[in-house]
Design a protein around this motif. Structure first.
Motif, PDB file in Angstrom:
ATOM      1  N   SER A   8       1.562  -1.331   0.411  1.00 55.24           N
ATOM      2  CA  SER A   8      -0.224  -0.131   0.099  1.00 55.24           C
ATOM      3  C   SER A   8       0.644   1.438   0.013  1.00 55.24           C
ATOM      4  O   SER A   8       1.985   0.974   0.856  1.00 55.24           O
ATOM      5  CB  SER A   8      -0.485   0.062   1.404  1.00 55.24           C
ATOM      6  OG  SER A   8      -0.234   0.566   2.196  1.00 55.24           O
ATOM      7  N   TRP A   9       0.727   2.396  -0.371  1.00 49.87           N
ATOM      8  CA  TRP A   9       1.228   3.265  -0.255  1.00 49.87           C
ATOM      9  C   TRP A   9       1.334   4.004   0.796  1.00 49.87           C
ATOM     10  O   TRP A   9       3.023   4.375   0.882  1.00 49.87           O
ATOM     11  CB  TRP A   9      -0.055   4.603  -0.627  1.00 49.87           C
ATOM     12  CG  TRP A   9       0.549   5.830  -0.271  1.00 49.87           C
ATOM     13  CD1 TRP A   9       0.083   7.202   0.895  1.00 49.87           C
ATOM     14  CD2 TRP A   9       1.431   7.198  -1.347  1.00 49.87           C
ATOM     15  NE1 TRP A   9       0.946   8.164   0.549  1.00 49.87           N
ATOM     16  CE2 TRP A   9       1.223   8.273  -0.369  1.00 49.87           C
ATOM     17  CE3 TRP A   9       1.906   6.384  -2.523  1.00 49.87           C
ATOM     18  CZ2 TRP A   9       2.660   9.231  -1.317  1.00 49.87           C
ATOM     19  CZ3 TRP A   9       2.607   7.770  -3.045  1.00 49.87           C
ATOM     20  CH2 TRP A   9       3.239   8.638  -2.574  1.00 49.87           C
ATOM     21  N   ASN A  10       0.848   3.915   1.981  1.00 53.37           N
ATOM     22  CA  ASN A  10       1.294   4.187   3.148  1.00 53.37           C
ATOM     23  C   ASN A  10       2.464   3.144   3.792  1.00 53.37           C
ATOM     24  O   ASN A  10       3.563   3.520   4.562  1.00 53.37           O
ATOM     25  CB  ASN A  10       0.118   3.899   4.891  1.00 53.37           C
ATOM     26  CG  ASN A  10      -1.388   5.085   4.100  1.00 53.37           C
ATOM     27  OD1 ASN A  10      -0.760   5.881   4.194  1.00 53.37           O
ATOM     28  ND2 ASN A  10      -2.053   4.961   4.662  1.00 53.37           N
ATOM     29  N   HIS A 115       5.629   0.453 -18.737  1.00 50.36           N
ATOM     30  CA  HIS A 115       5.769  -0.377 -17.991  1.00 50.36           C
ATOM     31  C   HIS A 115       5.593  -0.032 -16.926  1.00 50.36           C
ATOM     32  O   HIS A 115       5.577  -0.802 -15.301  1.00 50.36           O
ATOM     33  CB  HIS A 115       7.532   0.150 -17.396  1.00 50.36           C
ATOM     34  CG  HIS A 115       8.811   0.168 -18.910  1.00 50.36           C
ATOM     35  ND1 HIS A 115       9.800   0.714 -18.909  1.00 50.36           N
ATOM     36  CD2 HIS A 115       9.113  -0.169 -20.028  1.00 50.36           C
ATOM     37  CE1 HIS A 115       9.763   0.601 -20.050  1.00 50.36           C
ATOM     38  NE2 HIS A 115       9.941  -0.062 -21.439  1.00 50.36           N
ATOM     39  N   ALA A 116       4.342  -0.334 -16.847  1.00 49.73           N
ATOM     40  CA  ALA A 116       3.382   0.192 -15.937  1.00 49.73           C
ATOM     41  C   ALA A 116       2.786  -1.040 -15.196  1.00 49.73           C
ATOM     42  O   ALA A 116       2.214  -1.158 -14.473  1.00 49.73           O
ATOM     43  CB  ALA A 116       2.303   0.988 -15.535  1.00 49.73           C
ATOM     44  N   ASP A 117       3.507  -2.697 -16.412  1.00 53.31           N
ATOM     45  CA  ASP A 117       2.301  -3.651 -16.069  1.00 53.31           C
ATOM     46  C   ASP A 117       3.470  -4.208 -15.448  1.00 53.31           C
ATOM     47  O   ASP A 117       3.336  -5.481 -15.241  1.00 53.31           O
ATOM     48  CB  ASP A 117       2.240  -4.165 -16.976  1.00 53.31           C
ATOM     49  CG  ASP A 117       2.823  -4.006 -17.941  1.00 53.31           C
ATOM     50  OD1 ASP A 117       3.858  -3.696 -18.210  1.00 53.31           O
ATOM     51  OD2 ASP A 117       2.524  -4.982 -19.508  1.00 53.31           O
ATOM     52  N   ARG A 118       4.844  -3.846 -14.808  1.00 54.18           N
ATOM     53  CA  ARG A 118       5.766  -4.013 -14.569  1.00 54.18           C
ATOM     54  C   ARG A 118       6.512  -3.900 -12.812  1.00 54.18           C
ATOM     55  O   ARG A 118       5.971  -2.862 -12.641  1.00 54.18           O
ATOM     56  CB  ARG A 118       7.322  -4.344 -15.730  1.00 54.18           C
ATOM     57  CG  ARG A 118       7.240  -4.288 -17.035  1.00 54.18           C
ATOM     58  CD  ARG A 118       8.387  -4.327 -17.776  1.00 54.18           C
ATOM     59  NE  ARG A 118       7.675  -4.774 -18.886  1.00 54.18           N
ATOM     60  CZ  ARG A 118       8.707  -4.597 -19.871  1.00 54.18           C
ATOM     61  NH1 ARG A 118      10.098  -3.914 -19.876  1.00 54.18           N
ATOM     62  NH2 ARG A 118       7.926  -4.486 -21.645  1.00 54.18           N
ATOM     63  N   TRP A 238      -0.145   2.777 -10.397  1.00 59.84           N
ATOM     64  CA  TRP A 238      -1.193   4.271 -10.578  1.00 59.84           C
ATOM     65  C   TRP A 238      -1.031   4.592 -10.087  1.00 59.84           C
ATOM     66  O   TRP A 238      -1.638   6.045  -9.728  1.00 59.84           O
ATOM     67  CB  TRP A 238      -2.407   3.372 -11.168  1.00 59.84           C
ATOM     68  CG  TRP A 238      -1.862   3.086 -12.974  1.00 59.84           C
ATOM     69  CD1 TRP A 238      -2.028   1.003 -13.515  1.00 59.84           C
ATOM     70  CD2 TRP A 238      -1.214   3.928 -13.830  1.00 59.84           C
ATOM     71  NE1 TRP A 238      -1.442   1.770 -14.684  1.00 59.84           N
ATOM     72  CE2 TRP A 238      -1.161   3.058 -15.507  1.00 59.84           C
ATOM     73  CE3 TRP A 238      -1.635   5.594 -14.094  1.00 59.84           C
ATOM     74  CZ2 TRP A 238      -1.405   3.948 -16.749  1.00 59.84           C
ATOM     75  CZ3 TRP A 238      -1.259   5.984 -15.517  1.00 59.84           C
ATOM     76  CH2 TRP A 238      -0.941   5.232 -16.642  1.00 59.84           C
ATOM     77  N   GLU A 239      -1.214   4.299  -7.878  1.00 56.76           N
ATOM     78  CA  GLU A 239      -2.016   5.037  -7.210  1.00 56.76           C
ATOM     79  C   GLU A 239      -0.677   5.724  -6.872  1.00 56.76           C
ATOM     80  O   GLU A 239      -0.899   7.227  -6.315  1.00 56.76           O
ATOM     81  CB  GLU A 239      -1.801   4.392  -5.784  1.00 56.76           C
ATOM     82  CG  GLU A 239      -2.434   4.582  -4.883  1.00 56.76           C
ATOM     83  CD  GLU A 239      -2.518   3.872  -3.421  1.00 56.76           C
ATOM     84  OE1 GLU A 239      -3.164   4.558  -2.186  1.00 56.76           O
ATOM     85  OE2 GLU A 239      -2.993   2.856  -3.843  1.00 56.76           O
ATOM     86  N   ARG A 271      -5.056   9.190 -21.382  1.00 53.05           N
ATOM     87  CA  ARG A 271      -5.619   7.843 -20.471  1.00 53.05           C
ATOM     88  C   ARG A 271      -5.422   6.887 -20.104  1.00 53.05           C
ATOM     89  O   ARG A 271      -4.700   6.470 -20.949  1.00 53.05           O
ATOM     90  CB  ARG A 271      -6.959   8.069 -21.597  1.00 53.05           C
ATOM     91  CG  ARG A 271      -7.798   9.348 -21.701  1.00 53.05           C
ATOM     92  CD  ARG A 271      -8.854   9.104 -22.149  1.00 53.05           C
ATOM     93  NE  ARG A 271      -9.256   8.491 -23.640  1.00 53.05           N
ATOM     94  CZ  ARG A 271     -10.161   8.072 -24.601  1.00 53.05           C
ATOM     95  NH1 ARG A 271     -10.782   8.135 -23.773  1.00 53.05           N
ATOM     96  NH2 ARG A 271      -9.654   7.504 -25.098  1.00 53.05           N
ATOM     97  N   ARG A 272      -5.266   6.671 -18.875  1.00 54.49           N
ATOM     98  CA  ARG A 272      -4.911   4.959 -18.849  1.00 54.49           C
ATOM     99  C   ARG A 272      -5.177   4.099 -19.920  1.00 54.49           C
ATOM    100  O   ARG A 272      -4.376   3.232 -20.470  1.00 54.49           O
ATOM    101  CB  ARG A 272      -5.507   5.146 -17.450  1.00 54.49           C
ATOM    102  CG  ARG A 272      -4.970   3.272 -16.787  1.00 54.49           C
ATOM    103  CD  ARG A 272      -4.772   3.486 -15.557  1.00 54.49           C
ATOM    104  NE  ARG A 272      -4.213   2.197 -14.490  1.00 54.49           N
ATOM    105  CZ  ARG A 272      -4.860   1.303 -13.711  1.00 54.49           C
ATOM    106  NH1 ARG A 272      -5.193   2.622 -12.435  1.00 54.49           N
ATOM    107  NH2 ARG A 272      -4.752   0.508 -12.822  1.00 54.49           N
TER     108      ARG A 272
END
Length: 292
Positions: A8-10, A115-118, A238-239, A271-272
């Motif tokens: 998670s981001w936190n 490369h967002a899927d890696r 992405w987040e 757009r994504r």
């Protein structure tokens, strides 16, 4: 080597800002420097990515860069200025980019949407701990200056000791001498001069091994008490990217010119669903991400 995979981001923020409390200063001051890149990307310098003898190529590159760049810049005629300037502008050098900022490292680990899927990765290195493996004379110099990172002026002082003339090789003989003394390559971190706002905005610094052929990742694995890898899962990218944009960690601020502004606008308004995954098996040169 310790490797963590926040979910998670936190949790990611907790890991990147961990161990930052400095009891001596009574302040939060992280001992780490950071580098963001692709998960499988090697820790190789731009010089090592060229074919051939790195020492010979380096000599020719720096000589030619000095010759042709001198008319366009005002800088002191010191090897370490030229190497810093060349690295900053894409010249293949023995230097590798790092940042004092974990958020800047996250930017470079997430900036390429293809490369967002890696998975990505942020390397964290405690420079104070790696400095314990320096020769005593270099540790003493850092202690005298009250820092864990060398400056151009400090390295020039070392270069000047015993130098005969301005030949490229003689400006680097102290590195070879200390490496021979220790019986292994030595790792230094160099804080470059503030050549422009990009260096300032990115909180940039460089790493450098005494042997330009040496493998930095192998060196770090032999000193794994000073390093950890923070894996950035693809499903979290992405987040992270959107929250970095919301925190003003973007190309517009890290590359403060019209090109950086245009890069940011192109990515921000894309757009994504319009982003196609990279072709199967293709691994472009920029897989290592934007930090050289």
């Amino acid at each position: 080597m310790r490797e963590v995979r926040p979910q998670s981001w936190n949790e990611l923020m907790d890991v990147l800002h961990g161990e930052s409390w400095n009891a001596d200063l009574n302040r939060f001051r992280s001992p780490y420097v950071f580098r963001g890149q692709g998960y499988d990307a090697p820790l190789t310098t731009s010089l090592q990515r060229l074919a051939g003898n790195t020492r010979d190529i380096e000599r020719h590159l720096v000589r030619a860069f000095r010759k042709y760049a001198e008319a366009n810049v005002r800088t002191r005629d010191l090897l370490w200025y030229w190497l810093s300037l060349g690295q900053h502008h894409g010249l293949p050098t023995r230097l590798l980019d790092w940042s004092y900022s974990p958020l800047v490292a996250l930017h470079f680990a997430t900036a390429n949407e293809e490369h967002a899927d890696r998975d990505g990765v942020v390397w964290m290195v405690d420079a104070a701990r790696t400095n314990t493996h320096l020769p005593p004379a270099l540790r003493q110099l850092l202690d005298q200056e009250g820092t864990s990172v060398f400056t151009v002026e400090m390295l020039e002082m070392l270069s000047a000791q015993g130098r005969d003339g301005l030949a490229f090789d003689t400006e680097l003989t102290w590195l070879d001498r200390f490496e021979a003394e220790m019986g292994r390559p030595i790792l230094l971190f160099l804080e470059p001069p503030s050549l422009d706002q990009r260096i300032v905005q990115q909180s940039a610094l460089f790493s450098m091994l005494s042997n330009p052929d040496a493998d930095l990742e192998a060196w770090l694995r032999q000193h794994d008490d000073a390093v950890q890898r923070v894996v950035l899962p693809a499903e979290l990218k992405w987040e992270v990217r959107d929250k970095l944009d919301g925190s003003n960690i973007t190309e517009r601020t890290l590359f403060p010119d019209l090109s950086g502004l245009s890069q940011w606008l192109r990515r921000y308004y894309r757009r994504r669903e319009d982003i196609a995954p990279p072709e199967q098996g293709r691994q472009p040169e920029d897989e290592r991400n934007c930090q050289q």
